[in-house]
Design a protein around this motif. Structure first.
Motif: not given
Lengths: 117, 111
Positions: B55-78
């Protein structure tokens, strides 16, 4: 840095008029892709067209046409004989090639098109 | 095919609460991303992923986390919601340089 400018915030036309939405971009990449998306009032994003930087041919699809001019860094979108159903926000986007593949998109701020009877 | 599925469609949070926006795609796309849409600002990239475990940061990443454990899923955490995170969030997936497919969006309000 990549940048996309859609200077027209809102355009209002009467049905059957032709309308052109402007898109100007900035990039240092020699290979890039440009996109147009439509966002109707229901909110989803609908893909309209993709154009790569090596293909400057104009594209026509029904009432829609696109004019890509590398010399002026523009990718304008024309709707001929507009209809009420064309009312939407239209976004132009520029892709940046990234390691590992995929389209890292930079969007313009969008143009709200209102077509009235 | 379902394409890109986001849940929930609507959410109201109180300041300081945490939550996860879910995103799943069934097209076997390697690239996934999260955008936020605010009035007059278009869509801005929050985080992206080029494949499982990356994973990598985009333009406005502050306050958000992500993870990618599978190809299918990409959750965004506040982590701790703030009123400034009130927005419409879109998840997208794509393969190679092809067009991105977007989910239906999540309208988040933080009060």
């Amino acid at each position: 840095a990549q940048k996309v400018t859609q200077a027209q915030t809102e355009i209002s036309v009467v049905e059957k008029e032709d309308v052109t939405l402007d898109c100007v971009y900035e990039t240092r990449d020699t290979t890039y892709y440009l996109f147009w998306y439509k966002q109707p009032p229901s909110g989803e994003l609908v893909f309209l067209i993709r154009r790569n930087s090596f293909d400057e041919q104009n594209e026509i699809s029904g009432r829609y046409s696109w004019n890509f001019q590398k010399s002026t860094s523009s990718f304008n979108f024309t709707i001929t004989a507009s209809q009420v159903v064309d009312s939407a926000v239209y976004f132009c986007a520029l892709s940046e090639m990234i390691t590992g593949g995929g389209n890292k998109l930079t969007f313009g701020t969008g143009t709200q098109l209102k077509v009235e009877l | 095919n379902a394409g890109v599925t986001q849940t929930p469609k609507f959410q109201v949070l109180k300041t300081g609460q945490s939550m996860t926006l879910q995103c799943a795609q069934d097209m076997n796309h390697e690239y996934m991303s999260w955008y936020r849409q605010d009035p007059g600002m278009g869509l801005r990239l929050i985080h992206y992923s080029v494949g499982a475990g990356i994973t990598d940061q985009g333009e406005v990443p502050n306050g958000y986390n992500v993870s990618r454990s599978t190809t299918e899923d990409f959750p965004l955490r506040l982590l701790s919601a703030a009123p400034s995170q009130t927005s419409v969030y879109f998840c997208a997936s794509s393969q190679g340089r092809n067009e991105a497919f977007f989910g239906q969006g999540t309208r988040l309000t933080v009060v």
